[in-house]
Design a protein around this motif. Structure first.
Motif, short mmCIF file in Angstrom:
data_model
loop_
_atom_site.label_atom_id
_atom_site.label_comp_id
_atom_site.label_asym_id
_atom_site.label_seq_id
_atom_site.Cartn_x
_atom_site.Cartn_y
_atom_site.Cartn_z
N SER A 199 0.82 -1.21 0.00
CA SER A 199 0.00 0.00 0.00
C SER A 199 0.86 1.26 0.00
N VAL A 200 1.93 1.25 0.75
CA VAL A 200 2.82 2.41 0.83
C VAL A 200 3.51 2.63 -0.51
N LYS A 201 3.99 1.55 -1.13
CA LYS A 201 4.65 1.67 -2.44
C LYS A 201 3.67 2.17 -3.49
N ARG A 202 2.45 1.72 -3.40
CA ARG A 202 1.42 2.16 -4.36
C ARG A 202 1.16 3.66 -4.21
N GLN A 203 1.06 4.12 -2.98
CA GLN A 203 0.85 5.55 -2.72
C GLN A 203 2.03 6.38 -3.24
N GLN A 204 3.23 5.89 -3.02
CA GLN A 204 4.41 6.60 -3.50
C GLN A 204 4.42 6.67 -5.02
N ALA A 205 4.05 5.59 -5.68
CA ALA A 205 4.00 5.56 -7.14
C ALA A 205 2.96 6.55 -7.66
N LEU A 206 1.81 6.60 -7.01
CA LEU A 206 0.76 7.54 -7.40
C LEU A 206 1.22 8.99 -7.24
#
Length: 75
Positions: free
Chosen positions: A3-10
């Protein structure tokens, strides 16, 4: 965590998009009017991405679209 990596990518994608939109607005103010191909050359993006950026700016009222098809100019 995924979830954290996804937020960073967004966030990274949003920042890049915002940077590109700012560059487009700067080009419009510098040149007065631009074409889709100007964006493709400036940002090294595809035709469809350039069109999406321009449509987004038109929708937000930041630039105006004139003409149709290949004769389209953005001011």
């Amino acid at each position: 965590d995924f979830s954290v990596k996804r937020q960073q990518a967004l966030q990274t994608r949003r920042k890049k998009r915002d940077d590109h939109l700012a560059k487009i607005l700067a080009l419009v103010s510098q040149k007065g009017k631009i074409h889709n191909n100007d964006i493709v050359a400036l940002l090294r993006v595809s035709q469809s991405t350039a069109t999406n950026y321009l449509h987004s700016l038109v929708k937000d009222g930041k630039i105006k679209k004139e003409g149709k098809a290949k004769a389209t100019v953005y001011k």
